[in-house]
Scaffold this motif. Structure first.
Motif, PDB file in Angstrom:
ATOM      1  N   LYS A   1       5.292   6.959 -11.739  1.00 51.39           N
ATOM      2  CA  LYS A   1       6.688   6.902 -12.170  1.00 51.39           C
ATOM      3  C   LYS A   1       7.141   8.294 -12.579  1.00 51.39           C
TER       4      LYS A   1
ATOM      5  N   GLU B   1      19.799  -4.964 -18.461  1.00 48.28           N
ATOM      6  CA  GLU B   1      18.703  -5.851 -18.064  1.00 48.28           C
ATOM      7  C   GLU B   1      18.892  -7.270 -18.580  1.00 48.28           C
TER       8      GLU B   1
ATOM      9  N   LEU C   1      11.975  -4.839  -8.150  1.00 52.41           N
ATOM     10  CA  LEU C   1      10.877  -4.683  -9.103  1.00 52.41           C
ATOM     11  C   LEU C   1       9.581  -5.070  -8.395  1.00 52.41           C
TER      12      LEU C   1
ATOM     13  N   GLU D   1      11.262   5.179  -7.192  1.00 54.84           N
ATOM     14  CA  GLU D   1      12.649   5.318  -7.647  1.00 54.84           C
ATOM     15  C   GLU D   1      13.573   5.897  -6.579  1.00 54.84           C
TER      16      GLU D   1
ATOM     17  N   ASN E   1       7.024   1.519  -8.124  1.00 51.71           N
ATOM     18  CA  ASN E   1       7.983   1.512  -9.228  1.00 51.71           C
ATOM     19  C   ASN E   1       9.317   0.956  -8.758  1.00 51.71           C
ATOM     20  N   ARG E   2      10.120   0.486  -9.719  1.00 46.50           N
ATOM     21  CA  ARG E   2      11.410  -0.122  -9.386  1.00 46.50           C
ATOM     22  C   ARG E   2      12.218   0.823  -8.500  1.00 46.50           C
ATOM     23  N   SER E   3      12.783   0.280  -7.439  1.00 43.78           N
ATOM     24  CA  SER E   3      13.519   1.082  -6.472  1.00 43.78           C
ATOM     25  C   SER E   3      14.874   1.521  -7.018  1.00 43.78           C
TER      26      SER E   3
ATOM     27  N   ILE F   1       3.223  -2.749 -10.756  1.00 46.11           N
ATOM     28  CA  ILE F   1       3.842  -1.490 -11.164  1.00 46.11           C
ATOM     29  C   ILE F   1       2.757  -0.437 -11.369  1.00 46.11           C
TER      30      ILE F   1
ATOM     31  N   GLU G   1      15.106  -1.031   0.446  1.00 46.31           N
ATOM     32  CA  GLU G   1      15.170  -2.141  -0.504  1.00 46.31           C
ATOM     33  C   GLU G   1      15.410  -3.474   0.203  1.00 46.31           C
TER      34      GLU G   1
END
Length: 545
Positions: A392, A362, A383, A284, A308-310, A387, A291
């Protein structure tokens, strides 16, 4: 004491031009507003009943003007410019330590190994009270200007440690901030692990050196760790990708209302290795240039992305030199990955009733395809292909870190265990001590958004003299929220224990000890090794024929 005032009206005056006009559309309107601003500024400084500070007034006006834009568009005074150059160049003369300031108090967060602060005996948790003859409690300016100067200059530092006041002499020295603070061939003798902590002008050179050295040692697969990397120089992101992809590949495209800022950036050089299996790690707190790299190599099917999603910062800034050594860092465009994705997560042109940027929903994400036809999405950071939920960050852990609660507990633990050389674990007993610490340390009070809202409501209730029954219900709700907070700490016990352990490892073994710990214990690193070791899974994920 001379009274200083703020000048929000100046900012409001200037802001009106930015929303209605552009420079090209109406030069007269801009000139008109500047003339109004100048006359108002002079009138206030010449006529206000008490002495004003022209510099502070101007700083306030500029900051209020820029507040309506995104948080990355900022004004730098002369001291700020020096700090900005350090972040991009990676070198400066100083004490070699990270600091943080809270409520007028300044603490050492981390002394860098073998640099001036470390050699002088300063450690994490030390509170700096005085530098030479300047008492920091009275010093409202940027502390770093007191800790930088000509090489070999000696400064006297008065500090407090574990309740005792001490002093030391710190001799300023050159400090080099490495983009790659750590790399190693892992125990399997085939996985090369490279940590990239920031994108300065040495990033590509240092990653290339690490990559070549690891290949010499026998590495046949590479992990590039971008976890917690906040980004930096855009061109370094492009040249870094070039180490792994062929010449003339599109890495990033920038788009703006100004034609001159619409740029497509391609790789320019011959690569080092286009075939070696590659895993990129993000979380995160991986942002901007991190990115670009993870998104581009994902779009080109050149690397698997794990974690995990940046963060979701798809905005490009450029420094513009102003007069008297000042500078404006301004957002000039948005960047897009090779598939066409803009991964900006927040929309700063539309804000909610509290003035906060709206997060892109989303359901409004758009589909794109990688080079081999895999589906990827825009709208909210990168993403990962895999994952790792265990890594997280929970809301309560972020709160404990941001408020320095974990840091301060680690300081207390460190002083209570003076004979410990290394640390392997945080026990359940240690965790119970941490929970007690959270309860008793009122100066490090944790307030969730719910608690802040409740306190505000309670203040309103008192003003309106609402009956005691409602007050008792509010007290019950306050207690319930406190219990809920403790439950959240218990629920995220393993994560919090890990964060305490990682903080302590840095104190006992510096950063290199922490990265060594990651190679054996970080769940995202473990997942990367698993994926790289499974050739079929790796190729299937990337849709490689």
């Amino acid at each position: 004491m001379k009274k200083q005032i703020l000048l929000p009206i100046i900012a409001a005056t200037v802001i009106t031009t930015s929303t209605a006009f552009t420079y090209k559309q109406d030069f007269f309107e801009i000139a008109k507003q500047l003339e109004i601003f100048t006359s108002l500024y002079k009138a206030v400084n010449q006529n206000y009943v008490e002495q004003t500070n022209p510099g502070n007034l101007m700083d306030s006006a500029i900051k209020n003007m820029l507040k309506d834009l995104d948080p990355y568009t900022v004004y730098f005074n002369e001291q700020d410019v020096i700090k900005f150059k350090i972040n991009t160049v990676g070198e400066y003369t100083g004490i070699g330590a990270n600091l943080y300031r809270k409520d007028g108090r300044v603490f050492i967060v981390e002394p860098f190994k073998n640099y001036a602060a470390d050699k002088a005996g300063l450690i994490a948790g030390d509170e700096i009270l005085q530098i030479n003859d300047v008492k920091l409690v009275d010093f409202k300016e940027d502390i770093s200007q007191l800790l930088r100067g000509t090489k070999n200059t000696a400064i006297q530092v008065l500090y407090k440690r574990n309740g005792k006041t001490l002093n030391t002499k710190v001799v300023l020295d050159d400090v080099e901030i490495k983009a790659v603070p750590y790399f190693k061939l892992l125990e399997d003798k085939k996985t090369g692990y490279i940590v990239l902590s920031q994108f300065n002008n040495k990033t590509t050179v240092e990653v290339k050196q690490a990559l070549i050295e690891l290949k010499k040692q026998g590495a046949s697969q590479i992990i590039l760790d971008l976890q917690n990397n906040p980004g930096g120089l855009l061109h370094e992101a492009v040249t870094l990708c070039n180490l792994f992809v062929n010449k003339n590949e599109v890495i990033v495209t920038t788009k703006s209302k100004e034609e001159k800022h619409n740029i497509t950036m391609r790789t320019q050089n011959e690569p080092v290795d286009t075939q070696i299996p590659l895993a990129i790690l993000i979380n995160e707190r991986s942002a901007s240039a991190s990115e670009i790299v993870s998104g581009a190599l994902q779009d080109l099917d050149r690397a698997v992305v794990i974690g995990n999603r940046s963060f979701g910062k798809g905005l490009v800034q450029r420094p513009i030199d102003l007069v008297y050594g000042t500078q404006l860092k301004i957002t000039i465009s948005k960047y897009y990955t090779p598939s066409g994705r803009c991964i900006q997560a927040l929309d700063y042109t539309h804000k909610d009733k509290d003035g906060k940027a709206i997060k892109i929903d989303e359901k409004n994400y758009n589909k794109f395809k990688t080079k081999s036809g895999r589906l990827v999405y825009d709208g909210g950071g990168i993403l990962p292909d895999f994952i790792v939920n265990e890594n997280k960050q929970s809301n309560i852990a972020k709160l404990l870190e941001d408020e320095k609660v974990i840091f301060n507990f680690a300081t207390k633990y460190y002083f209570n265990h003076p004979n410990t050389k290394n640390i392997a674990q945080i026990t359940d007993s240690d965790f119970e001590d941490f929970k007690k610490y959270v309860k008793t340390q009122s100066e490090f009070k944790i307030e969730t958004q719910s608690e802040k809202a409740l306190l505000a409501f309670e203040e309103q209730v008192k003003k309106e003299n609402i009956n005691e029954q409602i007050q008792s219900q509010l007290n019950a709700l306050q207690t319930a929220l406190k219990n809920s907070q403790e439950n959240e700490i218990d629920k995220n016990k393993s994560e919090i224990k890990r964060l305490i352990l990682e903080d302590l490892i840095k104190r006992y073994q510096y950063q290199e000890g922490l990265y060594q710990f990651y190679t054996q214990n970080n769940t995202t690193v473990k997942k990367a090794i698993q994926v790289l070791n499974d050739a079929k899974l790796y190729k299937t994920t990337l849709n490689v024929k």
